[in-house]
Design a protein around this motif. Structure first.
Motif, PDB file in Angstrom:
ATOM      1  N   UNK A 220     -58.143 -22.003 -38.968  1.00  0.00           N
ATOM      2  CA  UNK A 220     -56.744 -22.447 -38.951  1.00  0.00           C
ATOM      3  C   UNK A 220     -56.712 -23.836 -38.319  1.00  0.00           C
ATOM      4  N   UNK A 221     -55.667 -24.616 -38.578  1.00  0.00           N
ATOM      5  CA  UNK A 221     -55.631 -25.964 -38.018  1.00  0.00           C
ATOM      6  C   UNK A 221     -55.179 -25.932 -36.556  1.00  0.00           C
ATOM      7  N   UNK A 222     -56.029 -26.438 -35.670  1.00  0.00           N
ATOM      8  CA  UNK A 222     -55.594 -26.552 -34.279  1.00  0.00           C
ATOM      9  C   UNK A 222     -54.566 -27.681 -34.157  1.00  0.00           C
ATOM     10  N   UNK A 223     -54.875 -28.786 -34.808  1.00  0.00           N
ATOM     11  CA  UNK A 223     -53.861 -29.829 -34.948  1.00  0.00           C
ATOM     12  C   UNK A 223     -53.772 -30.198 -36.424  1.00  0.00           C
ATOM     13  N   UNK A 224     -52.571 -30.569 -36.856  1.00  0.00           N
ATOM     14  CA  UNK A 224     -52.367 -31.034 -38.236  1.00  0.00           C
ATOM     15  C   UNK A 224     -51.371 -32.178 -38.143  1.00  0.00           C
ATOM     16  N   UNK A 225     -51.905 -33.410 -38.076  1.00  0.00           N
ATOM     17  CA  UNK A 225     -51.025 -34.557 -37.882  1.00  0.00           C
ATOM     18  C   UNK A 225     -50.949 -35.389 -39.163  1.00  0.00           C
ATOM     19  N   UNK A 226     -49.754 -35.857 -39.479  1.00  0.00           N
ATOM     20  CA  UNK A 226     -49.589 -36.775 -40.620  1.00  0.00           C
ATOM     21  C   UNK A 226     -49.005 -38.073 -40.091  1.00  0.00           C
ATOM     22  N   UNK A 227     -49.645 -39.160 -40.455  1.00  0.00           N
ATOM     23  CA  UNK A 227     -49.105 -40.475 -40.092  1.00  0.00           C
ATOM     24  C   UNK A 227     -48.166 -40.907 -41.222  1.00  0.00           C
ATOM     25  N   UNK A 228     -46.871 -40.723 -41.013  1.00  0.00           N
ATOM     26  CA  UNK A 228     -45.908 -40.998 -42.096  1.00  0.00           C
ATOM     27  C   UNK A 228     -45.853 -42.469 -42.458  1.00  0.00           C
ATOM     28  N   UNK A 229     -46.303 -43.340 -41.559  1.00  0.00           N
ATOM     29  CA  UNK A 229     -46.289 -44.767 -41.889  1.00  0.00           C
ATOM     30  C   UNK A 229     -47.405 -45.111 -42.862  1.00  0.00           C
ATOM     31  N   UNK A 230     -48.491 -44.317 -42.842  1.00  0.00           N
ATOM     32  CA  UNK A 230     -49.584 -44.581 -43.780  1.00  0.00           C
ATOM     33  C   UNK A 230     -49.363 -43.889 -45.102  1.00  0.00           C
ATOM     34  N   UNK A 231     -48.624 -42.766 -45.065  1.00  0.00           N
ATOM     35  CA  UNK A 231     -48.458 -41.942 -46.264  1.00  0.00           C
ATOM     36  C   UNK A 231     -47.822 -42.750 -47.396  1.00  0.00           C
TER      37      UNK A 231
END
Lengths: 168, 419
Positions: free
Chosen positions: A108-119
């Motif tokens: 399972x993901x311990x952290x799941x981060x999305x950088x919305x500025x890069x997306x």
């Protein structure tokens, strides 16, 4: 005025009345005043969307801000297989995998981060996902913040990210 | 002393009208262009929710411009850079001195002419001062030390030279017909029927003059000195804050001058067709009540429309803006009531002095109305036509307008010699 109505290719020779400009100028002014009068009398038909009060409706396929799907017990559906972060052309998904306590589920993901500025909102992550854990169906396009850090969204944020504000 | 006081009052009136027209024209430009292009235009700025269809925006613009940094490029010429906007605006305001905005007003048995300076070379004064305006433009473009601003200034000069000639020649026919250079004589000569107006006697001259005025005021389709698509914004490119605002206001002031000149020379000035001063004074007992009834009815209808809107859109925005239709309804209803209530003063039994003042007011109103209409024509044309290419501009000026203006002079002279 019949002469002015004759079509001619661009760069072709203009007729005498066209070369005097004036009949064509008045014709153009007629067209614009027609628009003015129509818009004055039909202000409610104006195609402008008065944005903060009104919102444009987008198609259900519109790719907005991401969300993470939940299992019935509220844990993320994601199995941290890294397919999405591999597929991501902008390299904006950062996952740290951990071992799941349930032996039926591997990770399972311990952290799941999305950088919305890069997306780039291409949607390749939701296509790549084998268990339908990440979706971009929130319809949220008003993504604003005052610092860069605010755009670096976490697993907890993404799990509770629905366009109408309700929890999944 | 009396001359000084009356002149100061006339100057105050003119300045109020012109400087009051500038923000209205800026609003008309934005709103008119929006409606021409199927947009809504400015509708956000408000005072206590009252937006007046965007008319509050110029106030917000002025506040913004006042508080902006007054920037000066490093290598700009200090003095000329600061002088240019003031010069442009000053010269733009000077022209009004000779334009008659009414024939006279009789107060206490004394007739005051409604023109600040009744020069006997009025037209020459106008032409001379109007062409001085380009000095400010050239100065601003050169002093900014920017190649685009400089190009704009150069274009402005060449355009001015090309169109000044046909502008001057196009009104020679008019001078021949009225045999006077005094603007009050020219306006007085256009009284009575509508075919006494300048454009009916000098159709070609009128067209040439209007086109030349468009070129002189640097408005589309002749706005090459600005040319935002190729020169960024031309001669005022480096200006910011109130210096830019002065250029901007000068453009609109020039537009008002242009409209006032077209009106004065070719569209009867303060004359109302067929309703001459003697007719108005003779029938003031009929005209004034009819006028008041029309005003009361029109304003009443407008206020009803506002009240209907207020009832329909009670919770449209959910903030102060919802009060606006009701407020406008009350204002227009008060105007209607004012017109209706003035019947208590027995307008059908109007006295001779009052009738004279009423005639003057009607004429001034007609003049302002015509000027506003031609200002709208300036805006209307700007959002209809594309800009001329530079060679087309020069070709039109020298190869078409100049020969036509000369032919107009010759034909008018021959016609006057025969008749």
């Amino acid at each position: 005025m019949t002469a002015t109505k004759k079509a001619h290719p661009y760069g072709g020779k203009m007729t005498f009345w066209e070369r005097t400009y004036l009949p064509e100028v008045f014709r153009g002014m007629g067209i614009t005043i027609k628009h003015v009068i129509h818009n004055l009398l039909h202000t409610s038909e104006m195609p402008t969307v008065q944005y903060p009060e009104e919102h444009r409706s987008y198609s259900p396929r519109f790719r907005g801000r991401h969300r993470l799907m939940q299992r019935d017990d509220g844990s993320p559906r994601c199995v941290a297989c890294m397919m999405c972060s591999t597929a991501c052309p902008a390299d904006c998904i950062h996952i740290v995998a951990g071992e799941h306590p349930d032996p039926a589920i591997e990770k399972f993901p311990e952290t799941f981060d999305i950088d919305l500025l890069r997306c780039v909102y291409c949607g390749l992550c939701e296509e790549a996902c084998p268990c339908d854990a990440i979706r971009m169906d929130t319809g949220i396009y008003e993504i604003a913040g005052t610092t860069r850090e605010e755009f670096f969204v976490s697993k907890e944020f993404l799990l509770n990210n629905k366009s109408d504000g309700t929890e999944v | 002393m009396e001359l000084v006081v009356s002149s100061l009052l006339k100057i105050a009136f003119l300045l109020t009208v012109i400087l009051g027209l500038v923000p209205v024209l800026i609003w008309a430009e934005r709103k008119g262009s929006a409606f021409i292009q199927d947009r809504t235009g400015p509708n956000r700025a408000s005072v206590l929710g009252i937006r007046l269809g965007g008319l509050v925006h110029p106030i917000a613009d002025v506040m913004k411009l006042l508080f902006k940094e007054d920037f000066r490029p490093e290598n700009a010429h200090r003095f000329l850079y600061a002088l240019a906007p003031f010069l442009v605006f000053f010269i733009a305001l000077l022209t009004y001195a000779v334009i008659p905005f009414g024939d006279f007003i009789r107060i206490g048995g004394v007739e005051y002419q409604l023109v600040v300076a009744d020069l006997n070379v009025g037209i020459l004064y106008v032409l001379a001062i109007a062409s001085l305006g380009t000095y400010g433009v050239v100065m601003g473009g050169w002093a900014s030390n920017n190649k685009y601003a400089f190009l704009g200034a150069v274009r402005s000069t060449s355009q001015m030279i090309s169109y000044e000639i046909s502008m001057g020649l196009s009104i020679i026919g008019l001078m021949l017909i009225f045999s006077s250079l005094r603007l009050t004589d020219i306006v007085a000569g256009q009284g009575g029927a509508i075919w006494n107006w300048g454009f009916a006697m000098q159709p070609l001259g009128a067209i040439l003059f209007i086109v030349a005025v468009f070129a002189e005021t640097n408005r589309n389709p002749f706005d090459l000195p600005e040319g935002e698509s190729e020169l960024v914004s031309g001669y005022h490119l480096e200006y910011s804050s109130m210096k830019f605002a002065l250029f901007f206001m000068a453009e609109y002031t020039n537009m008002v001058i242009g409209a006032a000149l077209i009106t004065t020379l070719f569209f009867g000035g303060w004359n109302i067709p067929w309703l001459t001063r003697s007719v108005i004074e003779g029938h003031a007992g009929t005209i004034l009540p009819v006028h008041l009834v029309i005003q009361a009815v029109v304003m009443g209808l407008i206020s009803l429309l506002f009240f209907r809107r207020a009832a329909r859109e009670r919770d449209k925005f959910g903030d102060a803006r919802d009060r606006e239709p009701g407020f406008m309804g009350v204002v227009t209803a008060l105007m209607a009531l004012g017109a209706a209530g003035s019947f208590a003063l027995k307008p059908w039994a109007i006295g001779v002095d009052a009738a004279s003042i009423y005639a003057t007011l009607l004429q001034v109103g007609a003049f302002v109305g015509k000027v506003v209409f031609f200002c709208w024509v300036f805006i209307w044309v700007r959002w209809t036509l594309p800009r001329f290419r530079y060679d087309q501009l020069m070709g039109l000026g020298w190869k078409v307008m100049l020969p036509l203006a000369l032919a107009n002079v010759v034909l008018t002279a021959i016609w006057l010699a025969i008749v």
